[in-house]
Design a protein around this motif. Structure first.
Motif, mmCIF file in Angstrom:
data_model
loop_
_atom_site.group_PDB
_atom_site.id
_atom_site.type_symbol
_atom_site.label_atom_id
_atom_site.label_comp_id
_atom_site.label_asym_id
_atom_site.label_seq_id
_atom_site.Cartn_x
_atom_site.Cartn_y
_atom_site.Cartn_z
ATOM 1 N N ASP A 118 26.505 -22.982 24.782
ATOM 2 C CA ASP A 118 27.194 -21.848 25.376
ATOM 3 C C ASP A 118 28.668 -21.877 25.878
ATOM 4 O OD1 ASP A 118 27.059 -23.698 27.641
ATOM 5 O OD2 ASP A 118 25.872 -22.503 29.004
ATOM 6 N N ALA A 119 29.184 -23.331 25.496
ATOM 7 C CA ALA A 119 30.610 -23.504 25.502
ATOM 8 C C ALA A 119 31.266 -23.334 24.122
ATOM 9 C CB ALA A 119 30.749 -24.844 26.093
ATOM 10 N N HIS A 152 31.976 -25.467 33.160
ATOM 11 C CA HIS A 152 32.713 -25.046 32.104
ATOM 12 C C HIS A 152 34.400 -25.605 32.321
ATOM 13 C CE1 HIS A 152 30.713 -22.360 29.406
ATOM 14 N NE2 HIS A 152 30.150 -21.743 30.592
ATOM 15 N N ARG A 164 30.060 -30.281 28.692
ATOM 16 C CA ARG A 164 30.287 -29.011 27.989
ATOM 17 C C ARG A 164 31.451 -28.665 27.140
ATOM 18 N NH1 ARG A 164 28.354 -24.591 32.329
ATOM 19 N NH2 ARG A 164 26.590 -23.445 31.257
#
Lengths: 347, 347
Positions: B197-198, B105, B129
């Motif tokens: 998920d980012a 992340h 990401r």
């Protein structure tokens, strides 16, 4: 006044309605008028607007002289951008000595004329939908204190108003209740909160954990819900907020005039029963004691008699307190009562 | 070689294992070795590491001379940060002429020595990401083509491997199947994808819509799942991916040795039946025809006899094809068969 999206002081505002003709797009302006009216000095609209808050119409300069700190963009723009047609009025507000506060996903400073004017006049551009840095991944560990979350069959039907009304009523009864804002309007009303739908998805539940930290056993956080578990676009936000909030109790918010998900004609509205069942099934992951304590019905489309009939019918069908928090009355008192009974598992 | 997190060319890689001693943290390295081994020239580890991919141990300079374009950070760091102890090896790689690719992340350029060294040596820092800009809110409108999503009882138990193995087997049968990567390792393997998920939470379902665009009727997208609907931290990601993917079919991935959610000892693992029921109940929002077509069992903790027994027992219990895609065999053939029957609603 305002420092950031998640820690704000309580400023005084001029509500900007732009050229809005659809009241549904002016949720932020109405929310501030209804829940922080003492801090709203007036409204500013472009000539094409038909929506009004009923507050005095003021120029930016007049608002500043009457104590306003900032112009709040009180409407959502189609497409989430700031149209060129808004820019002159916003620049004029900066020149008049007002900061600009926005709850849009786009950052104000991305609009070059606003960025330049803010620098020129020494004013601030405040983006409420900017989450704090370094949000952790959710721990899933149960926190002390009590929590209530408002959930919904859809967006935009009363989750924020219900949470605010419940908080007010509970505090009036002496309960140590606190409203926890998860959206931009709630953050402006409360002076703090978490713009949960702007958080990177891996961290949504963690952000919800930050929003309602561990508290004394008697304390009750009343958390503003977002979206719906059945919303084609926003359900992930709703689920992360549910898991991180770990609510002991939830209230389902519903509008009986709504026929499908707002803006999604092919998505049928879920039944209240389906929302209760799913919220319990999924909420158990972080709080096995989760339970539904009632329904908040947005009956703004009904007259008083029809509203009371709808409330009575639904309450009988569900075996739960049902009320329109905006109408109050005995039904609402019963709903508030049910938000303040001890956790059955602890009795 | 690599351009961004979502559009990559297929480069040749040196896999960086850092000081990792826990194989579970080296998912990216193992995934690349297993599914893009022809593009992995070797591995680089710090002295404290005990994990190995079995590939040749090379210095950055040796890897460059053998055709590597980039060093890939093949492990997850506790806390999601890049420890100071990694930096010298990473700087050396930049100096040797390798780009650095990360799926963390945190952005590589936030690490000042890496930013400086990349500028000095004219190399790129590639953050997988990083979602593309201007992701729309999900439309919820059903797209043409067929879709299969791998879902799970938990994280890190085979959703990516299952999607890759199914894609390979379906293509071997002549099906126009395509693997759609939703995580950083999958993106490196496939050369494109969406780091779901980012993505900011309001746009997760919209991002999933972009990941598997409208396609020809016979086409089948096999979409890599993320997390679990029952995960205390990541369920919102899973639900947004489910809604945006609009899968016609899903395969539940499960590890029979897993006792609780990984890293969450107080969160029990959901049953496969519960995952099937919830995936159908929630997936119906965007695809009423959604159905479970089988279970992929990660039996890496079992010997062959125990694995076959587990597969047979579970298949009988569920009445569905069950297989370990890594073991293959007849059970896997039956699972692949069931991923390629026409939609019952269209027959």
């Amino acid at each position: 006044m305002i420092h950031s999206g998640t820690e704000t002081n309580l400023g005084r505002y001029l509500l900007f309605l732009a050229d809005t003709v659809e009241p549904g797009y002016a949720k932020t302006a109405f929310g501030l008028r209804d829940w922080a009216g003492e801090r709203c000095v007036g409204e500013l609209a472009l000539p094409a607007a038909t929506v009004t808050t009923g507050l005095p119409r003021l120029s930016a300069r007049e608002a500043r002289s009457q104590g306003a700190d900032a112009l709040v963009i009180g409407v959502a723009a189609p497409g989430g951008l700031i149209p060129d047609s808004w820019v002159p009025a916003l620049v004029e507000a900066l020149e008049a000595g007002l900061d600009i506060v926005s709850g849009m996903h786009i950052k104000l400073a991305q609009v070059a004329p606003l960025r330049d004017a803010a620098a020129r006049f020494g004013r601030r551009l405040v983006d409420l939908r900017t989450p704090p840095p370094n949000i952790p991944v959710a721990s899933g560990v149960k926190r002390s204190g009590r929590r209530l979350l408002t959930v919904g069959t859809d967006c935009a039907l009363g989750k924020k108003y219900t949470a605010l009304a419940l908080t007010k009523a509970l505090r009036a009864r002496g309960v140590d209740a606190e409203f926890r804002a998860s959206g931009q309007t709630g953050i402006l009303i409360a002076g703090s909160g978490m713009p949960i739908d702007a958080v990177v998805s891996d961290f949504v539940a963690g952000a919800a954990e930050l929003l309602s930290p561990a508290a004394a056993d008697g304390h009750l956080d009343v958390i503003e819900g977002q979206g719906s578990l059945f919303h084609p676009a926003y359900a992930g936000v709703s689920l992360g907020l549910l898991h991180g909030s770990q609510p002991d109790m939830f209230v389902v918010c519903h509008d009986p005039s709504r026929r499908h998900i707002l803006g999604y004609p092919s998505a049928p509205l879920p039944s209240i029963e389906a929302v209760i069942a799913q919220t319990v099934a999924l909420g158990r992951v972080t709080n096995p004691a989760i339970r539904c304590v009632g329904v908040a019905l947005n009956t703004s489309s009904l007259d008083e008699a029809a509203a009371q009939a709808e409330i009575a019918t639904l309450s009988a069908r569900l075996g739960l307190p049902v009320a329109d928090p905006m109408r109050g009355g005995e039904a609402f008192e019963r709903l508030v009562d049910n938000c303040n009974v001890p956790d059955p598992e602890n009795t």
